[in-house]
Motif scaffolding. Structure first.
Motif, short mmCIF file in Angstrom:
data_model
loop_
_atom_site.label_atom_id
_atom_site.label_comp_id
_atom_site.label_asym_id
_atom_site.label_seq_id
_atom_site.Cartn_x
_atom_site.Cartn_y
_atom_site.Cartn_z
N ASP A 213 70.09 28.39 6.21
CA ASP A 213 69.12 29.47 6.11
C ASP A 213 67.68 28.97 6.13
OD1 ASP A 213 71.13 31.35 5.89
OD2 ASP A 213 71.19 31.22 3.70
N GLU A 214 67.49 27.65 6.00
CA GLU A 214 66.13 27.14 5.87
C GLU A 214 65.43 26.94 7.21
OE1 GLU A 214 68.82 23.43 5.20
OE2 GLU A 214 68.90 25.59 4.90
N TYR A 215 66.05 27.43 8.29
CA TYR A 215 65.44 27.31 9.61
C TYR A 215 65.22 28.71 10.20
CZ TYR A 215 66.81 22.44 9.09
OH TYR A 215 66.97 21.15 8.62
N PRO A 216 64.23 29.47 9.69
CA PRO A 216 64.01 30.82 10.22
C PRO A 216 63.49 30.78 11.65
CG PRO A 216 62.24 30.20 8.74
CD PRO A 216 63.28 29.11 8.64
N ALA A 217 63.76 31.84 12.39
CA ALA A 217 63.39 31.90 13.81
C ALA A 217 62.01 32.53 14.00
CB ALA A 217 64.43 32.71 14.58
N LEU A 218 61.25 31.99 14.92
CA LEU A 218 59.98 32.57 15.36
C LEU A 218 60.24 33.32 16.66
CD1 LEU A 218 56.88 32.92 15.42
CD2 LEU A 218 56.75 30.67 16.52
N VAL A 219 60.08 34.63 16.65
CA VAL A 219 60.36 35.46 17.83
C VAL A 219 59.19 35.35 18.80
CG1 VAL A 219 60.82 37.79 18.67
CG2 VAL A 219 61.78 37.04 16.48
N VAL A 220 59.46 34.89 20.00
CA VAL A 220 58.42 34.78 21.03
C VAL A 220 58.62 35.78 22.17
CG1 VAL A 220 57.94 32.36 20.49
CG2 VAL A 220 59.69 32.92 22.19
N HIS A 221 59.81 36.39 22.22
CA HIS A 221 60.10 37.46 23.19
C HIS A 221 61.00 38.46 22.48
CE1 HIS A 221 61.46 39.58 26.79
NE2 HIS A 221 60.59 38.88 27.51
N ASP A 222 60.59 39.73 22.45
CA ASP A 222 61.29 40.73 21.65
C ASP A 222 62.30 41.55 22.44
OD1 ASP A 222 59.70 42.36 23.18
OD2 ASP A 222 58.52 43.15 21.50
N GLY A 223 62.63 41.10 23.63
CA GLY A 223 63.55 41.84 24.49
C GLY A 223 62.84 42.76 25.46
N GLN A 224 61.61 43.11 25.16
CA GLN A 224 60.80 43.95 26.04
C GLN A 224 59.71 43.14 26.74
OE1 GLN A 224 61.68 47.18 26.48
NE2 GLN A 224 63.35 46.75 25.04
N GLY A 225 59.23 42.11 26.07
CA GLY A 225 58.18 41.29 26.65
C GLY A 225 57.81 40.16 25.72
N TRP A 226 56.92 39.30 26.19
CA TRP A 226 56.46 38.18 25.39
C TRP A 226 55.57 38.66 24.26
CZ3 TRP A 226 58.88 33.80 26.10
CH2 TRP A 226 59.49 33.54 27.34
N VAL A 227 55.76 38.09 23.08
CA VAL A 227 54.96 38.45 21.92
C VAL A 227 53.65 37.66 21.97
CG1 VAL A 227 54.85 38.46 19.40
CG2 VAL A 227 57.03 38.92 20.57
N ARG A 228 52.54 38.39 21.90
CA ARG A 228 51.25 37.73 21.92
C ARG A 228 50.89 37.24 20.52
NH1 ARG A 228 45.56 40.23 24.33
NH2 ARG A 228 44.28 38.36 23.94
N ASP A 229 50.50 35.99 20.43
CA ASP A 229 50.14 35.38 19.15
C ASP A 229 51.22 35.60 18.08
OD1 ASP A 229 47.67 34.57 20.21
OD2 ASP A 229 46.77 36.50 19.72
N PRO A 230 52.45 35.15 18.33
CA PRO A 230 53.52 35.33 17.33
C PRO A 230 53.17 34.61 16.05
CG PRO A 230 54.19 33.75 19.00
CD PRO A 230 52.90 34.35 19.49
#
Length: 239
Positions: A213-230
């Protein structure tokens, strides 16, 4: 979920009862096979409700419920750290593979049928690996041979297919290659392998998945498009 052996440490009844408790929350079907630390009789006794387990003899079976067939081999030698595939076990495998020659198949076993380059562990390896290879070469439907025993993710081409060992859900073996000649453990994160069937065109793809659990994910694409400044979640950067 297929657990490729060393289910417990000493093969004692109490250990298998504890294993039942640990597995109880899982929602998916669970299939067990023995490793060198296991005891066939105690495993059968505590998991008597697992109908796929044979009531006597070797703990070998098939699972035919999904697109990829599972064939489980028993390499256990009571009281010994190494494994064996004798003529009886290999004949059973030959017969099972002959039943479904067109069906994609995974063969699961505890001891890997190849040398890993870890000398002390290779000395505790599998008798009958060459004979196993001869059987597998006659059955091209085998997509993967999955094993345990070595506490590390290791992959090798073997007998016309791919053989791999799964990392451990406890400690891993330190990667000490020659000229080092020791056996050491390291508390790297526990892990498993995820074998993903993508159909006849995509084949069987294998991922190594950390159980942590100590490796949380940083979402860079939400399925719709790239996340700006995640924004990294808490704990994303190691301390």
């Amino acid at each position: 979920m297929v657990i490729t052996g060393d289910l417990v440490d000493r093969g004692e009844i109490g250990e298998y009862e504890r294993l039942r408790e640990l597995l109880a929350p899982l929602q998916m079907p669970v299939f067990l096979l023995p490793g060198n630390h296991d005891d066939r009789a105690n495993l059968r006794r505590v998991f008597a409700d697992h109908a796929y387990l044979p009531r006597d003899g070797f703990l070998q079976y098939t699972v035919d419920d999904w697109p990829v067939r599972l064939v489980v081999l028993d390499t256990h030698i009571p009281g010994a750290p190494g494994g064996r595939l004798c003529a009886e076990r290999l004949a059973w495998l030959e017969a099972r593979l002959a039943e479904e020659p067109q069906r994609p198949t995974v063969v699961a076993m505890h001891h890997p049928p190849f040398s890993s380059g870890l000398p002390l562990m290779d000395a505790l390896g599998l008798e009958g690996g060459d004979e196993l290879a001869a059987v597998l070469r006659r059955h091209s439907q085998v997509e993967r041979v999955v094993c345990g025993h070595l506490h590390r993710p290791i992959v090798r081409r073997f007998a016309g297919t791919v053989a791999c060992t799964c990392p451990s859900t406890t400690h891993q073996l330190a990667l000490d290659l020659p000229p080092a000649n020791r056996l050491a453990i390291v508390m790297e994160p526990p892990a498993c392998m995820l074998h993903l069937w993508l159909g006849s065109a995509g084949g069987l793809v294998t991922h190594v998945s950390l159980i942590a659990d100590e490796y949380p994910a940083l979402v860079v694409h939400d399925g719709q498009g790239w996340v700006r400044d995640p924004q990294p979640p808490p704990g994303f950067h190691p301390s």
